[in-house]
Design a protein around this motif. Structure first.
Motif, mmCIF file in Angstrom:
data_model
loop_
_atom_site.group_PDB
_atom_site.id
_atom_site.type_symbol
_atom_site.label_atom_id
_atom_site.label_comp_id
_atom_site.label_asym_id
_atom_site.label_seq_id
_atom_site.Cartn_x
_atom_site.Cartn_y
_atom_site.Cartn_z
ATOM 1 N N ILE A 127 0.860 -1.175 0.000
ATOM 2 C CA ILE A 127 0.000 0.000 0.000
ATOM 3 C C ILE A 127 0.895 1.222 0.000
ATOM 4 C CG2 ILE A 127 -1.770 1.297 1.230
ATOM 5 C CD1 ILE A 127 -2.788 -1.226 2.406
ATOM 6 N N LEU A 128 0.668 2.108 -0.963
ATOM 7 C CA LEU A 128 1.448 3.334 -1.065
ATOM 8 C C LEU A 128 0.710 4.478 -0.385
ATOM 9 C CD1 LEU A 128 2.525 3.017 -4.815
ATOM 10 C CD2 LEU A 128 3.808 2.332 -2.801
ATOM 11 N N GLY A 129 1.455 5.506 -0.063
ATOM 12 C CA GLY A 129 0.843 6.708 0.477
ATOM 13 C C GLY A 129 0.599 6.685 1.963
ATOM 14 N N LEU A 130 1.214 5.758 2.680
ATOM 15 C CA LEU A 130 1.058 5.690 4.139
ATOM 16 C C LEU A 130 2.405 5.988 4.795
ATOM 17 C CD1 LEU A 130 -1.146 2.480 4.441
ATOM 18 C CD2 LEU A 130 -1.899 4.851 4.519
ATOM 19 N N GLY A 131 3.027 7.058 4.347
ATOM 20 C CA GLY A 131 4.349 7.368 4.857
ATOM 21 C C GLY A 131 5.409 6.471 4.269
ATOM 22 N N GLY A 132 5.180 6.016 3.047
ATOM 23 C CA GLY A 132 6.101 5.090 2.403
ATOM 24 C C GLY A 132 5.390 3.801 2.065
ATOM 25 N N SER A 133 6.093 2.894 1.439
ATOM 26 C CA SER A 133 5.508 1.605 1.069
ATOM 27 C C SER A 133 5.365 0.734 2.312
ATOM 28 C CB SER A 133 6.387 0.902 0.020
ATOM 29 O OG SER A 133 6.500 1.682 -1.144
ATOM 30 N N ARG A 134 4.167 0.207 2.498
ATOM 31 C CA ARG A 134 3.904 -0.674 3.631
ATOM 32 C C ARG A 134 3.264 -1.943 3.106
ATOM 33 N NH1 ARG A 134 1.490 3.221 8.375
ATOM 34 N NH2 ARG A 134 1.682 1.274 9.551
ATOM 35 N N TYR A 135 3.655 -3.066 3.669
ATOM 36 C CA TYR A 135 3.240 -4.364 3.168
ATOM 37 C C TYR A 135 2.393 -5.073 4.224
ATOM 38 C CZ TYR A 135 6.710 -3.661 -0.494
ATOM 39 O OH TYR A 135 7.424 -3.158 -1.545
ATOM 40 N N TYR A 136 1.364 -5.791 3.725
ATOM 41 C CA TYR A 136 0.439 -6.467 4.621
ATOM 42 C C TYR A 136 0.109 -7.853 4.089
ATOM 43 C CZ TYR A 136 -0.424 -2.016 6.942
ATOM 44 O OH TYR A 136 -0.277 -0.840 7.645
ATOM 45 N N ASN A 137 -0.077 -8.780 5.020
ATOM 46 C CA ASN A 137 -0.778 -10.035 4.751
ATOM 47 C C ASN A 137 -2.218 -9.838 5.186
ATOM 48 O OD1 ASN A 137 1.565 -11.225 3.870
ATOM 49 N ND2 ASN A 137 1.941 -12.370 5.754
ATOM 50 N N VAL A 138 -3.161 -10.154 4.324
ATOM 51 C CA VAL A 138 -4.575 -9.920 4.624
ATOM 52 C C VAL A 138 -5.304 -11.258 4.565
ATOM 53 C CG1 VAL A 138 -6.651 -8.644 4.026
ATOM 54 C CG2 VAL A 138 -4.409 -7.625 3.603
ATOM 55 N N SER A 139 -6.049 -11.557 5.632
ATOM 56 C CA SER A 139 -6.853 -12.782 5.706
ATOM 57 C C SER A 139 -8.321 -12.416 5.781
ATOM 58 C CB SER A 139 -6.462 -13.621 6.932
ATOM 59 O OG SER A 139 -5.103 -14.006 6.860
ATOM 60 N N CYS A 140 -9.144 -13.183 5.084
ATOM 61 C CA CYS A 140 -10.594 -13.009 5.110
ATOM 62 C C CYS A 140 -11.195 -14.285 5.680
ATOM 63 C CB CYS A 140 -11.143 -12.734 3.718
ATOM 64 S SG CYS A 140 -10.469 -11.245 2.950
ATOM 65 N N VAL A 141 -11.868 -14.159 6.826
ATOM 66 C CA VAL A 141 -12.369 -15.315 7.563
ATOM 67 C C VAL A 141 -13.883 -15.248 7.616
ATOM 68 C CG1 VAL A 141 -12.280 -16.581 9.745
ATOM 69 C CG2 VAL A 141 -10.268 -15.315 8.937
ATOM 70 N N PRO A 142 -14.584 -16.348 7.270
ATOM 71 C CA PRO A 142 -16.055 -16.322 7.353
ATOM 72 C C PRO A 142 -16.514 -16.318 8.796
ATOM 73 C CG PRO A 142 -15.284 -18.521 6.801
ATOM 74 C CD PRO A 142 -14.073 -17.635 6.791
ATOM 75 N N LEU A 143 -17.590 -15.571 9.073
ATOM 76 C CA LEU A 143 -18.214 -15.530 10.392
ATOM 77 C C LEU A 143 -19.627 -16.067 10.274
ATOM 78 C CD1 LEU A 143 -17.126 -12.041 11.794
ATOM 79 C CD2 LEU A 143 -16.122 -14.270 12.279
ATOM 80 N N GLY A 144 -19.976 -16.991 11.154
ATOM 81 C CA GLY A 144 -21.345 -17.472 11.194
ATOM 82 C C GLY A 144 -22.270 -16.423 11.789
ATOM 83 N N ALA A 145 -23.546 -16.645 11.652
ATOM 84 C CA ALA A 145 -24.519 -15.668 12.148
ATOM 85 C C ALA A 145 -24.397 -15.465 13.650
ATOM 86 C CB ALA A 145 -25.935 -16.139 11.800
ATOM 87 N N GLU A 146 -24.009 -16.548 14.373
ATOM 88 C CA GLU A 146 -23.929 -16.418 15.824
ATOM 89 C C GLU A 146 -22.818 -15.491 16.269
ATOM 90 O OE1 GLU A 146 -23.930 -19.102 14.111
ATOM 91 O OE2 GLU A 146 -25.732 -20.251 14.597
ATOM 92 N N LEU A 147 -21.764 -15.345 15.464
ATOM 93 C CA LEU A 147 -20.615 -14.550 15.864
ATOM 94 C C LEU A 147 -20.472 -13.291 15.037
ATOM 95 C CD1 LEU A 147 -17.958 -17.358 16.404
ATOM 96 C CD2 LEU A 147 -19.329 -16.182 18.123
ATOM 97 N N SER A 148 -21.448 -12.963 14.226
ATOM 98 C CA SER A 148 -21.314 -11.846 13.311
ATOM 99 C C SER A 148 -22.022 -10.594 13.802
ATOM 100 C CB SER A 148 -21.872 -12.238 11.940
ATOM 101 O OG SER A 148 -23.236 -12.576 12.043
ATOM 102 N N THR A 149 -22.235 -10.484 15.100
ATOM 103 C CA THR A 149 -22.937 -9.313 15.638
ATOM 104 C C THR A 149 -21.934 -8.293 16.134
ATOM 105 O OG1 THR A 149 -23.038 -10.394 17.782
ATOM 106 C CG2 THR A 149 -24.915 -10.705 16.318
ATOM 107 N N VAL A 150 -20.933 -7.997 15.310
ATOM 108 C CA VAL A 150 -19.906 -7.071 15.730
ATOM 109 C C VAL A 150 -20.306 -5.640 15.445
ATOM 110 C CG1 VAL A 150 -17.501 -6.419 15.430
ATOM 111 C CG2 VAL A 150 -18.154 -8.827 15.337
ATOM 112 N N GLY A 151 -20.817 -5.399 14.270
ATOM 113 C CA GLY A 151 -21.130 -4.036 13.853
ATOM 114 C C GLY A 151 -22.597 -3.800 13.726
ATOM 115 N N PRO A 152 -22.983 -2.619 13.335
ATOM 116 C CA PRO A 152 -24.383 -2.275 13.179
ATOM 117 C C PRO A 152 -24.955 -2.893 11.924
ATOM 118 C CG PRO A 152 -23.018 -0.473 12.493
ATOM 119 C CD PRO A 152 -22.099 -1.503 13.047
#
Length: 469
Positions: A127-152
């Protein structure tokens, strides 16, 4: 002090009391509790009732976001995420609310997670533009309905979500009915948790390491090439050509070398060698051995004695590093090739009729092993003969036996005609040696012109008389 009386008052200590002298009825000692009589364990699906999952995610230092539904509407972004990418508006699709995910190539993964119900991830995304080049590993994890009440719930308007930010009380995402998510069997993921881990330091360290390795490899290649003869001697009765191909970027340079040395009486010494190991050290040892070979050749010694002397000097240079070598002397008067080998691969000869012969397979131990017997073998060559000396990088492959490579090289040589330069190029091409090859390769080819006079009494192709030391 009565320690027994005091210890009985410590928290968790068992009370000790004397039994009555004459109990009215027998004392019943309770047995161990059955697991079924213990208090019911907390259902993992009710963890969000014991812990505020939103508050847990808010405290984590890693950027985290949660999206809901087929449009992947933003339902939550923790403090670390907003501090990194700025404020985000809940309820909008991820393509609008989380544009940075598009730059990371994460948006397609959200669909895959919803369809498969399995985690997906990308590694080392910049990702550029964050005070220089920054690198990330990104994971996408499925959430079931029982545990998906995090946000509005995304059904709320964008303005309402902006007013309450992502820190308000959790709500239920759309698609949740009676505690289950809509979908096949009611088990489709109701949400996707996006978790980013910064690896900028690791990427930069790996980049510095690769750069250091690149510089070291360039230095080794430069040293290697500088130690090889810049121009080969061309005797009047022998055509000679050689080539050196360093290994690819992932392979460290080795210690392959070749040489052509003019001797008295119109004779010519042909040398091929390979120092075991890689890098600058192997190249340096190669240079010392090549210099020693040229010095011993001037003494007009037979090949087996040269091998014996080289074995001793190799041990003095580095007792832990060995080398293989073939030293041959072409004498045009009798038309013979006298040679000795120290653990090296057999030379190949293409006769004028196209038949390919291998040199004597019996040879001495590699240089640097100390002791052992080296033999000198004599071959009588006819005009029109082509010979090839080579290192193991030409025929050795990790997924096949070396004999297969030798057979392929012999078949290629049987059809290789022309000047030695053409023969070298054809052998490299046929054996699949390119700039990405995993090992360095040296090839030395020589050819006897067909118009040379036939030496008297040529005799058999291979003389059985050998000399040893």
């Amino acid at each position: 002090m009565n320690l027994m009386r005091w210890s009985a008052r410590l928290t968790g200590a068992a009370w000790r009391a004397a039994l009555p002298a004459a109990p009215a009825e027998p004392v019943t000692v309770p047995g161990p509790r059955e697991p079924t009589t213990a208090p019911a364990l907390l259902d993992l699906c009710d963890l969000h009732e014991l812990y505020d999952l939103r508050d847990v995610l808010r405290r984590l230092p890693a950027p985290i976001a949660v999206t809901y539904g087929p449009l992947h509407q933003l339902g939550y972004a923790n403090r670390a995420y907003r501090e990194l990418f700025g404020e985000r508006t809940n309820g909008l699709p991820a393509s609008e609310a989380l544009p940075e995910l598009a730059a990371l190539g994460v948006l397609p993964l959200l669909d895959q997670v919803i369809r498969s119900g399995r985690p997906r991830s990308v590694k080392a995304r910049c990702i550029l533009g964050l005070g220089g080049s920054r690198y990330y590993n990104v994971s996408c994890v499925p959430l079931g309905a029982e545990l998906s009440t995090v946000g509005p719930p995304p059904a709320h308007s964008a303005a309402h979500s902006a007013d309450h930010s992502t820190e308000r009380a959790p709500g239920r995402p759309p698609g949740r009915t009676n505690g289950r998510a809509h979908g096949a069997g009611g088990t489709d993921p109701a949400a996707v948790l996006i978790f980013a881990t910064e690896i900028t330091d690791q990427v930069q360290a790996a980049t510095r390491l690769r750069e250091a390795e690149r510089r070291q490899r360039e230095a080794a290649v430069t040293l290697q090439r500088s130690l090889l003869p810049q121009k080969l001697e061309q005797p009047a009765d022998l055509r000679v050509a050689a080539t050196y191909q360093p290994g690819g970027a992932e392979a460290a340079v080795g210690g392959d070398w070749y040489d052509v040395i003019g001797l008295g009486g119109g004779r010519t010494a042909l040398v091929i060698g390979d120092v075991m190991g890689r890098g600058l050290r192997a190249a340096a040892v190669m240079g010392q051995l090549r210099t020693a070979v040229r010095a011993y050749a001037r003494l007009d010694l037979p090949p087996h004695e040269v091998m014996h002397l080289l074995d001793g000097i190799a041990m003095e240079i580095d007792a832990n590093q060995i080398a293989t070598c073939t030293y041959a002397i072409w004498d045009p008067a009798p038309g013979t090739l006298l040679y000795a080998s120290a653990g090296h691969l057999p030379l190949l000869l293409r006769c004028p009729d196209g038949t390919v012969l291998r040199g004597e397979e019996q040879n001495g131990p590699p240089l640097g092993t100390g002791g052992g017997t080296h033999l000198s073998h004599t071959l009588r060559l006819l005009p029109g003969t082509t010979g090839v000396l080579y290192t193991d990088g030409l025929v050795e492959r990790r997924d096949e036996d070396i004999d297969q490579g030798l057979d392929q090289l012999a078949r290629t040589l049987s059809g290789a005609v022309g000047e030695p330069e053409v023969v070298c190029a054809r052998l490299l091409r046929a054996m699949g040696v390119t700039s990405d090859h995993d090992d360095d390769v040296a090839v030395l080819a020589f050819h006897l012109p067909a118009d040379l006079p036939v030496p008297p009494d040529p005799g058999p192709s291979l003389d059985s008389a050998n000399t040893e030391v």
